[in-house]
Design a protein around this motif. Structure first.
Motif, PDB file in Angstrom:
ATOM      1  N   ASN A   2       0.835  -1.204   0.000  1.00  0.00           N
ATOM      2  CA  ASN A   2       0.000   0.000   0.000  1.00  0.00           C
ATOM      3  C   ASN A   2       0.872   1.258   0.000  1.00  0.00           C
ATOM      4  OD1 ASN A   2      -1.905   1.994   0.465  1.00  0.00           O
ATOM      5  ND2 ASN A   2      -3.059   0.763   1.945  1.00  0.00           N
ATOM      6  N   THR A   3       0.570   2.189  -0.905  1.00  0.00           N
ATOM      7  CA  THR A   3       1.347   3.433  -0.966  1.00  0.00           C
ATOM      8  C   THR A   3       0.654   4.585  -0.255  1.00  0.00           C
ATOM      9  OG1 THR A   3       0.377   3.979  -3.124  1.00  0.00           O
ATOM     10  CG2 THR A   3       2.481   2.787  -3.117  1.00  0.00           C
ATOM     11  N   ASP A   4      -0.489   4.324   0.405  1.00  0.00           N
ATOM     12  CA  ASP A   4      -1.135   5.332   1.230  1.00  0.00           C
ATOM     13  C   ASP A   4      -0.323   5.474   2.518  1.00  0.00           C
ATOM     14  OD1 ASP A   4      -3.013   6.061   3.585  1.00  0.00           O
ATOM     15  OD2 ASP A   4      -4.120   6.719   1.810  1.00  0.00           O
ATOM     16  N   ILE A   5       0.266   6.633   2.717  1.00  0.00           N
ATOM     17  CA  ILE A   5       1.232   6.794   3.810  1.00  0.00           C
ATOM     18  C   ILE A   5       0.605   6.549   5.181  1.00  0.00           C
ATOM     19  CG2 ILE A   5       2.677   8.478   5.010  1.00  0.00           C
ATOM     20  CD1 ILE A   5       3.448   9.608   2.289  1.00  0.00           C
ATOM     21  N   LYS A   6      -0.586   7.080   5.417  1.00  0.00           N
ATOM     22  CA  LYS A   6      -1.221   6.883   6.727  1.00  0.00           C
ATOM     23  C   LYS A   6      -1.495   5.409   6.990  1.00  0.00           C
ATOM     24  CE  LYS A   6      -3.430  11.416   7.247  1.00  0.00           C
ATOM     25  NZ  LYS A   6      -4.713  12.150   7.406  1.00  0.00           N
ATOM     26  N   GLN A   7      -1.977   4.702   5.965  1.00  0.00           N
ATOM     27  CA  GLN A   7      -2.242   3.271   6.117  1.00  0.00           C
ATOM     28  C   GLN A   7      -0.951   2.489   6.323  1.00  0.00           C
ATOM     29  OE1 GLN A   7      -5.094   1.426   6.416  1.00  0.00           O
ATOM     30  NE2 GLN A   7      -6.053   3.449   6.639  1.00  0.00           N
ATOM     31  N   LEU A   8       0.093   2.925   5.663  1.00  0.00           N
ATOM     32  CA  LEU A   8       1.390   2.270   5.795  1.00  0.00           C
ATOM     33  C   LEU A   8       1.919   2.383   7.222  1.00  0.00           C
ATOM     34  CD1 LEU A   8       3.305   0.788   3.819  1.00  0.00           C
ATOM     35  CD2 LEU A   8       4.509   2.956   3.511  1.00  0.00           C
ATOM     36  N   ILE A   9       1.816   3.570   7.791  1.00  0.00           N
ATOM     37  CA  ILE A   9       2.245   3.783   9.181  1.00  0.00           C
ATOM     38  C   ILE A   9       1.408   2.929  10.127  1.00  0.00           C
ATOM     39  CG2 ILE A   9       2.460   5.465  11.062  1.00  0.00           C
ATOM     40  CD1 ILE A   9       4.497   5.910   8.869  1.00  0.00           C
ATOM     41  N   LYS A  10       0.095   2.895   9.876  1.00  0.00           N
ATOM     42  CA  LYS A  10      -0.815   2.109  10.718  1.00  0.00           C
ATOM     43  C   LYS A  10      -0.515   0.623  10.642  1.00  0.00           C
ATOM     44  CE  LYS A  10      -5.734   1.396  11.660  1.00  0.00           C
ATOM     45  NZ  LYS A  10      -7.128   1.696  11.222  1.00  0.00           N
ATOM     46  N   GLN A  11      -0.273   0.120   9.442  1.00  0.00           N
ATOM     47  CA  GLN A  11       0.028  -1.300   9.277  1.00  0.00           C
ATOM     48  C   GLN A  11       1.309  -1.676  10.023  1.00  0.00           C
ATOM     49  OE1 GLN A  11       0.153  -2.095   5.058  1.00  0.00           O
ATOM     50  NE2 GLN A  11      -1.985  -1.454   4.753  1.00  0.00           N
ATOM     51  N   GLY A  12       2.312  -0.826   9.916  1.00  0.00           N
ATOM     52  CA  GLY A  12       3.565  -1.102  10.610  1.00  0.00           C
ATOM     53  C   GLY A  12       3.416  -1.092  12.121  1.00  0.00           C
ATOM     54  N   ALA A  13       2.462  -0.291  12.609  1.00  0.00           N
ATOM     55  CA  ALA A  13       2.236  -0.197  14.049  1.00  0.00           C
ATOM     56  C   ALA A  13       1.398  -1.361  14.580  1.00  0.00           C
ATOM     57  CB  ALA A  13       1.536   1.120  14.370  1.00  0.00           C
ATOM     58  N   GLU A  14       0.519  -1.923  13.729  1.00  0.00           N
ATOM     59  CA  GLU A  14      -0.454  -2.903  14.208  1.00  0.00           C
ATOM     60  C   GLU A  14      -0.190  -4.338  13.766  1.00  0.00           C
ATOM     61  OE1 GLU A  14      -4.189  -1.403  12.872  1.00  0.00           O
ATOM     62  OE2 GLU A  14      -4.215   0.282  14.299  1.00  0.00           O
ATOM     63  N   ASN A  15       0.512  -4.512  12.652  1.00  0.00           N
ATOM     64  CA  ASN A  15       0.674  -5.841  12.072  1.00  0.00           C
ATOM     65  C   ASN A  15       2.084  -6.382  12.327  1.00  0.00           C
ATOM     66  OD1 ASN A  15       0.721  -8.157  10.559  1.00  0.00           O
ATOM     67  ND2 ASN A  15       0.404  -7.148   8.576  1.00  0.00           N
ATOM     68  N   PRO A  16       2.200  -7.405  13.195  1.00  0.00           N
ATOM     69  CA  PRO A  16       3.538  -7.950  13.490  1.00  0.00           C
ATOM     70  C   PRO A  16       4.177  -8.654  12.290  1.00  0.00           C
ATOM     71  CG  PRO A  16       1.809  -9.276  14.513  1.00  0.00           C
ATOM     72  CD  PRO A  16       1.139  -8.059  13.969  1.00  0.00           C
ATOM     73  N   GLU A  17       3.382  -8.981  11.274  1.00  0.00           N
ATOM     74  CA  GLU A  17       3.908  -9.632  10.072  1.00  0.00           C
ATOM     75  C   GLU A  17       4.302  -8.622   8.992  1.00  0.00           C
ATOM     76  OE1 GLU A  17       4.425 -12.874  10.098  1.00  0.00           O
ATOM     77  OE2 GLU A  17       3.635 -12.851  12.151  1.00  0.00           O
ATOM     78  N   PHE A  18       4.194  -7.376   9.310  1.00  0.00           N
ATOM     79  CA  PHE A  18       4.492  -6.305   8.349  1.00  0.00           C
ATOM     80  C   PHE A  18       5.956  -6.385   7.888  1.00  0.00           C
ATOM     81  CE2 PHE A  18       5.741  -1.817   7.516  1.00  0.00           C
ATOM     82  CZ  PHE A  18       4.804  -1.496   6.538  1.00  0.00           C
ATOM     83  N   ASP A  19       6.179  -6.094   6.621  1.00  0.00           N
ATOM     84  CA  ASP A  19       7.545  -6.078   6.080  1.00  0.00           C
ATOM     85  C   ASP A  19       8.141  -4.687   6.363  1.00  0.00           C
ATOM     86  OD1 ASP A  19       9.875  -6.020   4.586  1.00  0.00           O
ATOM     87  OD2 ASP A  19       9.026  -7.101   2.890  1.00  0.00           O
ATOM     88  N   PHE A  20       8.793  -4.568   7.501  1.00  0.00           N
ATOM     89  CA  PHE A  20       9.266  -3.260   7.964  1.00  0.00           C
ATOM     90  C   PHE A  20      10.338  -2.660   7.057  1.00  0.00           C
ATOM     91  CE2 PHE A  20       7.603  -5.406  11.724  1.00  0.00           C
ATOM     92  CZ  PHE A  20       6.746  -4.452  12.232  1.00  0.00           C
ATOM     93  N   GLU A  21      11.231  -3.486   6.564  1.00  0.00           N
ATOM     94  CA  GLU A  21      12.313  -2.971   5.725  1.00  0.00           C
ATOM     95  C   GLU A  21      11.770  -2.423   4.410  1.00  0.00           C
ATOM     96  OE1 GLU A  21      16.259  -1.890   5.711  1.00  0.00           O
ATOM     97  OE2 GLU A  21      15.181  -2.977   7.280  1.00  0.00           O
TER      98      GLU A  21
END
Length: 207
Positions: A2-21
């Motif tokens: 997702n390239t929506d910045i707000k959603q990207l920040i939210k996903q990184g904060a809430e989803n432990p499986e998020f691809d942080f790098e």
């Protein structure tokens, strides 16, 4: 991703499986310094070195200041160098208030190089550590009598003899502030001491 910045920040904060790098790489690609700063606060995993290098490269001084307040890992020395390079006197002052690891000597040297009398003055009031002698020299060099006068009313340490001499040398611009000093409860007795000292020296020379 997702390239929506707000959603990207939210996903990184809430989803432990998020691809942080990959998420950080995308924020960098989108050139969003403020979002990189926020990711450094909220994401469970974060490449601080890569993110910091991006902030320095972009020169976004507001984001650099905020990251210095909140990030778990931060290169305070390099950040101060960037703020100095950008001549951000106000942000250097705030860094001295808020950063956990602030080199106050280098911070003051930066303010002196920039020559901003206002934030030299405020730093002398509010910073935990401050070289009052160097600070006053900076105010005198900036030739702004208002801040010389105000420093004499508010700094914990002040060389009134040097300050008064500077106000006298600023013949026109210092006139109002000499008048203010003569009636101020901190300045007035110190000026009397200066005059008394000059009077004694004159009498000694005459005799």
């Amino acid at each position: 991703m997702n390239t929506d910045i707000k959603q990207l920040i939210k996903q990184g904060a809430e989803n432990p499986e998020f691809d942080f790098e990959s998420g950080l790489d995308l924020l960098i690609k989108l050139k969003s310094a403020d979002s990189v700063y926020k990711a450094g606060i909220y994401w469970k995993k974060f490449n601080y070195q890569k993110a910091f290098a991006f902030l320095i490269k972009t020169g976004d001084c507001d984001a650099i200041l905020k990251a210095g307040r909140k990030w778990k890992e931060f290169d305070f020395e390099a950040a101060l160098e960037k703020l100095t390079e950008k001549k951000e006197a106000k942000l250097i002052y705030y860094a001295g208030l808020d950063w956990k690891n602030m080199d106050f000597d280098k911070g003051l040297d930066a303010l002196l190089r920039i020559g901003n009398a206002e934030f030299i003055f405020y730093s002398g009031i509010h910073w935990k550590q401050f070289d009052f002698h160097k600070g006053l020299s900076g105010l005198i060099s900036a030739r702004e009598p208002a801040f010389i006068y105000k420093a004499g009313t508010m700094w914990k340490q002040f060389d009134y003899e040097a300050g008064w001499k500077a106000l006298e040398e600023l013949v026109d611009s210092g006139a109002f502030w000499r008048g203010e000093a003569l009636s101020h409860p901190k300045w007035k007795p110190e000026i009397k001491k200066i005059w008394r000292k000059l009077s004694l020296a004159t009498n000694k020379d005459v005799n």
